[in-house]
Design a protein around this motif. Structure first.
Motif, PDB file in Angstrom:
ATOM      1  N   GLU A 256      -2.352  -6.725 -12.605  1.00 31.71           N
ATOM      2  CA  GLU A 256      -1.323  -5.936 -11.925  1.00 31.71           C
ATOM      3  C   GLU A 256      -1.301  -6.264 -10.429  1.00 31.71           C
TER       4      GLU A 256
ATOM      5  N   ASN B  40       0.553  -2.346  -3.185  1.00 28.96           N
ATOM      6  CA  ASN B  40       1.665  -1.480  -3.575  1.00 28.96           C
ATOM      7  C   ASN B  40       2.589  -1.345  -2.376  1.00 28.96           C
TER       8      ASN B  40
ATOM      9  N   ASN C  69       5.241   0.252  -1.950  1.00 28.39           N
ATOM     10  CA  ASN C  69       5.806   1.591  -1.760  1.00 28.39           C
ATOM     11  C   ASN C  69       4.803   2.582  -1.174  1.00 28.39           C
ATOM     12  N   GLU C  70       3.520   2.200  -1.139  1.00 29.24           N
ATOM     13  CA  GLU C  70       2.486   3.090  -0.627  1.00 29.24           C
ATOM     14  C   GLU C  70       2.513   3.085   0.902  1.00 29.24           C
TER      15      GLU C  70
ATOM     16  N   GLU D  85      -0.006 -10.354  -0.575  1.00 29.50           N
ATOM     17  CA  GLU D  85      -0.417 -10.397  -1.984  1.00 29.50           C
ATOM     18  C   GLU D  85      -0.899 -11.787  -2.407  1.00 29.50           C
TER      19      GLU D  85
END
Length: 140
Positions: free
Chosen positions: A63, A67, A69-70, A48
């Motif tokens: 944002e 992700n 969790n993906e 990130e």
């Protein structure tokens, strides 16, 4: 993080000699294509901070970019236009574009991301000029 002998996720010979120095901060990509490849590698690693640092502030999303969790698995990268762009002598001093196809799987289903990315080269805060991802379009 890939082993030093592992090939680079972007398709380069090894992570250590390809995108590794960019992601570690030891080097700065000298072309829009090198930045695009290193950003693809950062996506495969869920990095990130690198993605944020290389996204132009005027278009960087507030944002999260990655992700966690993906269940996304990156499969490969194909740069489609780098050679054509050089042959056309596109201005690579301050702006450039790179067309690519990235393949990935989500939940066992394969997908393709076909994008024409725009990049700008700027000096931020008096630093040496560097490339930034600006935005992208998705050809039919």
């Amino acid at each position: 993080m890939p082993k030093i002998s592992a090939s680079c996720p972007c398709g380069g010979p090894s992570f250590a000699s390809c995108c590794g120095p960019y992601l570690s901060g030891a080097a700065v990509p000298q072309t829009a294509e090198a930045l695009m490849r290193s950003r693809y590698t950062a996506y495969t690693l869920g990095n990130e901070s690198y993605l944020r640092a290389t996204w132009h502030p005027s278009t960087r999303p507030a944002e999260p970019i990655v992700n966690e969790n993906e269940r996304l698995h990156w499969l490969g990268l194909e740069v489609k236009s780098a050679l054509r762009l050089r042959q056309r002598k596109v201005n690579t001093e301050q702006a450039d574009t790179v067309e690519f196809v990235a393949r990935y799987k989500i939940g066992g289903r394969a997908h393709r991301l076909h994008e024409v990315s725009r990049f700008v080269r700027e000096a931020a805060g008096g630093d040496v000029p560097r490339w930034y991802y600006l935005d992208g379009s998705f050809p039919e």
